[in-house]
Design a protein around this motif. Structure first.
Motif, PDB file in Angstrom:
ATOM      1  N   LEU A 185      19.218  25.496 -34.633  1.00  0.00           N
ATOM      2  CA  LEU A 185      18.020  25.987 -33.939  1.00  0.00           C
ATOM      3  C   LEU A 185      17.670  27.417 -34.338  1.00  0.00           C
ATOM      4  CD1 LEU A 185      18.794  24.736 -30.302  1.00  0.00           C
ATOM      5  CD2 LEU A 185      17.103  23.775 -31.887  1.00  0.00           C
ATOM      6  N   LEU A 186      18.649  28.115 -34.964  1.00  0.00           N
ATOM      7  CA  LEU A 186      18.484  29.548 -35.282  1.00  0.00           C
ATOM      8  C   LEU A 186      18.700  29.765 -36.773  1.00  0.00           C
ATOM      9  CD1 LEU A 186      20.928  30.610 -32.503  1.00  0.00           C
ATOM     10  CD2 LEU A 186      18.562  31.322 -32.483  1.00  0.00           C
ATOM     11  N   PRO A 187      18.267  30.921 -37.307  1.00  0.00           N
ATOM     12  CA  PRO A 187      18.718  31.273 -38.657  1.00  0.00           C
ATOM     13  C   PRO A 187      20.244  31.282 -38.650  1.00  0.00           C
ATOM     14  CG  PRO A 187      17.064  32.834 -37.864  1.00  0.00           C
ATOM     15  CD  PRO A 187      17.422  31.958 -36.696  1.00  0.00           C
ATOM     16  N   ASP A 188      20.878  30.722 -39.683  1.00  0.00           N
ATOM     17  CA  ASP A 188      22.325  30.454 -39.643  1.00  0.00           C
ATOM     18  C   ASP A 188      23.159  31.682 -39.264  1.00  0.00           C
ATOM     19  OD1 ASP A 188      24.306  28.310 -40.064  1.00  0.00           O
ATOM     20  OD2 ASP A 188      25.099  29.742 -41.534  1.00  0.00           O
ATOM     21  N   ALA A 189      22.777  32.858 -39.799  1.00  0.00           N
ATOM     22  CA  ALA A 189      23.578  34.068 -39.560  1.00  0.00           C
ATOM     23  C   ALA A 189      23.542  34.501 -38.099  1.00  0.00           C
ATOM     24  CB  ALA A 189      23.066  35.201 -40.438  1.00  0.00           C
ATOM     25  N   ASN A 190      22.553  34.013 -37.343  1.00  0.00           N
ATOM     26  CA  ASN A 190      22.391  34.449 -35.950  1.00  0.00           C
ATOM     27  C   ASN A 190      23.186  33.606 -34.960  1.00  0.00           C
ATOM     28  OD1 ASN A 190      20.626  36.103 -37.208  1.00  0.00           O
ATOM     29  ND2 ASN A 190      18.834  35.565 -35.991  1.00  0.00           N
ATOM     30  N   PHE A 191      23.934  32.636 -35.476  1.00  0.00           N
ATOM     31  CA  PHE A 191      24.777  31.785 -34.626  1.00  0.00           C
ATOM     32  C   PHE A 191      26.227  32.048 -34.995  1.00  0.00           C
ATOM     33  CE2 PHE A 191      26.939  27.902 -33.317  1.00  0.00           C
ATOM     34  CZ  PHE A 191      26.327  27.577 -32.116  1.00  0.00           C
ATOM     35  N   ILE A 192      26.942  32.681 -34.079  1.00  0.00           N
ATOM     36  CA  ILE A 192      28.326  33.073 -34.357  1.00  0.00           C
ATOM     37  C   ILE A 192      29.238  32.190 -33.510  1.00  0.00           C
ATOM     38  CG2 ILE A 192      29.970  35.017 -34.239  1.00  0.00           C
ATOM     39  CD1 ILE A 192      26.617  36.247 -34.198  1.00  0.00           C
ATOM     40  N   GLU A 193      29.904  31.272 -34.184  1.00  0.00           N
ATOM     41  CA  GLU A 193      30.762  30.314 -33.467  1.00  0.00           C
ATOM     42  C   GLU A 193      32.179  30.884 -33.363  1.00  0.00           C
ATOM     43  OE1 GLU A 193      30.449  26.401 -35.141  1.00  0.00           O
ATOM     44  OE2 GLU A 193      31.749  25.497 -33.628  1.00  0.00           O
ATOM     45  N   VAL A 194      32.674  30.954 -32.138  1.00  0.00           N
ATOM     46  CA  VAL A 194      34.016  31.490 -31.887  1.00  0.00           C
ATOM     47  C   VAL A 194      34.883  30.357 -31.342  1.00  0.00           C
ATOM     48  CG1 VAL A 194      35.359  33.180 -30.561  1.00  0.00           C
ATOM     49  CG2 VAL A 194      33.052  33.771 -31.347  1.00  0.00           C
ATOM     50  N   PHE A 195      35.949  30.051 -32.048  1.00  0.00           N
ATOM     51  CA  PHE A 195      36.833  28.945 -31.648  1.00  0.00           C
ATOM     52  C   PHE A 195      38.069  29.499 -30.950  1.00  0.00           C
ATOM     53  CE2 PHE A 195      39.946  25.577 -33.546  1.00  0.00           C
ATOM     54  CZ  PHE A 195      40.039  24.938 -32.311  1.00  0.00           C
ATOM     55  N   MET A 196      38.189  29.177 -29.662  1.00  0.00           N
ATOM     56  CA  MET A 196      39.403  29.545 -28.916  1.00  0.00           C
ATOM     57  C   MET A 196      40.447  28.482 -29.248  1.00  0.00           C
ATOM     58  SD  MET A 196      38.816  32.262 -27.291  1.00  0.00           S
ATOM     59  CE  MET A 196      39.997  32.414 -25.988  1.00  0.00           C
ATOM     60  N   GLU A 199      36.677  18.102 -30.839  1.00  0.00           N
ATOM     61  CA  GLU A 199      36.571  18.227 -32.306  1.00  0.00           C
ATOM     62  C   GLU A 199      36.540  19.706 -32.679  1.00  0.00           C
ATOM     63  OE1 GLU A 199      33.862  14.138 -32.537  1.00  0.00           O
ATOM     64  OE2 GLU A 199      33.003  16.047 -33.200  1.00  0.00           O
ATOM     65  N   ALA A 200      37.599  20.164 -33.305  1.00  0.00           N
ATOM     66  CA  ALA A 200      37.697  21.586 -33.679  1.00  0.00           C
ATOM     67  C   ALA A 200      36.656  21.937 -34.742  1.00  0.00           C
ATOM     68  CB  ALA A 200      39.092  21.869 -34.217  1.00  0.00           C
ATOM     69  N   PRO A 201      36.122  23.165 -34.699  1.00  0.00           N
ATOM     70  CA  PRO A 201      35.161  23.581 -35.734  1.00  0.00           C
ATOM     71  C   PRO A 201      35.796  23.572 -37.123  1.00  0.00           C
ATOM     72  CG  PRO A 201      35.216  25.165 -33.921  1.00  0.00           C
ATOM     73  CD  PRO A 201      36.345  24.217 -33.697  1.00  0.00           C
ATOM     74  N   LEU A 202      34.973  23.315 -38.121  1.00  0.00           N
ATOM     75  CA  LEU A 202      35.444  23.338 -39.515  1.00  0.00           C
ATOM     76  C   LEU A 202      35.096  24.663 -40.187  1.00  0.00           C
ATOM     77  CD1 LEU A 202      34.377  19.721 -40.599  1.00  0.00           C
ATOM     78  CD2 LEU A 202      36.649  20.519 -39.873  1.00  0.00           C
ATOM     79  N   ASN A 203      33.974  25.259 -39.778  1.00  0.00           N
ATOM     80  CA  ASN A 203      33.510  26.493 -40.442  1.00  0.00           C
ATOM     81  C   ASN A 203      33.041  27.523 -39.431  1.00  0.00           C
ATOM     82  OD1 ASN A 203      33.698  25.789 -43.277  1.00  0.00           O
ATOM     83  ND2 ASN A 203      32.140  24.242 -42.794  1.00  0.00           N
TER      84      ASN A 203
END
Ligand SMILES: Nc1ncnc2c1ncn2[C@@H]1O[C@H](COP(=O)(O)OS(=O)(=O)O)[C@@H](OP(=O)(O)O)[C@H]1O
Ligand SMILES: Nc1ncnc2c1ncn2[C@@H]1O[C@H](COP(=O)(O)OP(=O)(O)O)[C@@H](O)[C@H]1O
Length: 207
Positions: A123-134, A169-173
Motif C-alpha cells: 500500500l506504501l512506497p516499499d521503503a516506507n514500510f519497516i517490518e520488525v519481526f519479534m 508465518e515468519a517474515p522472509l525479508n
C-alpha cells in the motif's frame, strides 16, 4: 471515475495541502513500523517504548495495537483466517492514512500471515514500510503468558491460538529482526533505540 470493490461511480478528490506540506510542518516523514510476532513476544511493549523514544525526540507517532483495535474498529472480527486477514487489511489501510498524515505509525499485531503483511507493505512506497519481526521462541512467549491465554489454548478452552494450533508465518525479508542474545531478550529500550536509529538513518526523522 472508477469502480473499486463494491463501490461504483466514485471519484478521487485531490487537496492542495498534501503529505509533503504536512511533513514540512512537523519536520519528519510519514512511515509505518509494522511489528509482528507471537502473542507475548513483546510487540505492545516495544511499540510503547518506541512511541516514548520518538516523543522524547520531538517526533509524532501513533500506535495501532491489535488488541486495542479489537475493542473498536475491529470488534466484529474473530480469529478465523478470514477475520485475521480482514483485521490486517483494515489496519494496513489505517496505517497508510497515518503515514500520509506525516506520522510515524507503529502497528503491533500478530499478523500471522505473510501475504497479509505483504499486502500492507504494497500500500506504501516499499521503503516506507519497516517490518520488525519479534523473533521470540514460543517457549519464552508461553512462559510469560501474561493474560493466561496459552494456558487456556493448551487446555483446549481457546481454539485456533497462534503458535499452538494456528500458524505463524515468519517474515522472509523484514527490515529488522529482534532475537534473544545469549538466551536473553534485549530490554525494550535497546530494541526501541535500534528502530529509532534505523528511522534516523533512513531520513524519516526530518522532512
Ligand atoms: N486465537 C487467538 N490467537 C491469537 N491471539 C488471540 C487469540 N484469541 C485472543 N487473542 C488475543 O488477541 C490478540 C491478537 O490480536 P491481533 O489483532 O494482533 O491478531 S491477528 O493479527 O489478527 O492475528 C492477542 O494479543 P497479543 O498477546 O498482544 O498479541 C491475544 O491477547
Ligand atoms: N524486552 C522484554 N524483556 C522482558 N520482558 C518483556 C520484554 N518485552 C515484553 N516483556 C514482557 O512480556 C510480556 C508480553 O509482552 P507484550 O508487550 O504484552 O507482548 P505482545 O504484545 O506481543 O503480546 C509482558 O509481561 C511484558 O512485560
Amino acid at each position: 471515475m472508477s469502480a473499486l470493490g463494491n463501490s461504483t461511480n466514485i471519484f478521487w478528490h485531490e487537496c492542495p495541502v498534501g503529505q509533503v506540506e504536512r511533513q514540512k510542518l512537523i519536520n519528519q516523514k510519514g512511515c509505518v513500523v509494522w511489528i509482528t510476532g507471537l502473542s507475548g513476544s513483546g510487540k505492545s511493549t516495544l511499540a510503547c517504548t518506541l512511541g516514548r523514544e520518538l516523543h522524547y525526540r520531538g517526533k509524532l507517532s501513533y500506535i495501532l495495537d491489535g488488541d486495542n483495535l479489537r475493542h473498536g474498529l475491529n470488534k466484529n472480527l474473530g480469529f478465523s483466517a478470514e477475520d485475521r486477514t480482514e483485521n490486517i487489511r483494515r489496519v494496513g489501510e489505517v496505517a497508510k492514512l497515518f503515514a500520509d498524515a506525516g506520522l510515524i505509525c507503529i502497528a503491533s499485531l500478530i499478523s500471522p500471515y505473510r501475504k497479509d503483511r505483504d499486502a500492507c507493505r504494497a500500500l506504501l512506497p516499499d521503503a516506507n514500510f519497516i517490518e520488525v519481526f519479534m523473533n521470540m521462541p514460543l517457549e519464552l512467549c508461553e512462559g510469560r503468558d501474561p493474560k493466561g491465554l496459552y494456558k487456556l489454548a493448551r487446555s483446549g478452552m481457546i481454539k485456533g491460538f497462534t503458535g499452538i494450533d494456528d500458524p505463524y508465518e515468519a517474515p522472509l525479508n523484514c527490515e529488522i529482526e529482534i532475537q534473544q542474545k545469549n538466551g536473553v531478550c534485549p530490554p525494550p529500550n535497546e530494541m526501541a533505540g535500534e528502530i529509532a536509529s534505523f528511522l534516523e538513518k533512513r531520513g524519516f526523522l526530518q522532512a
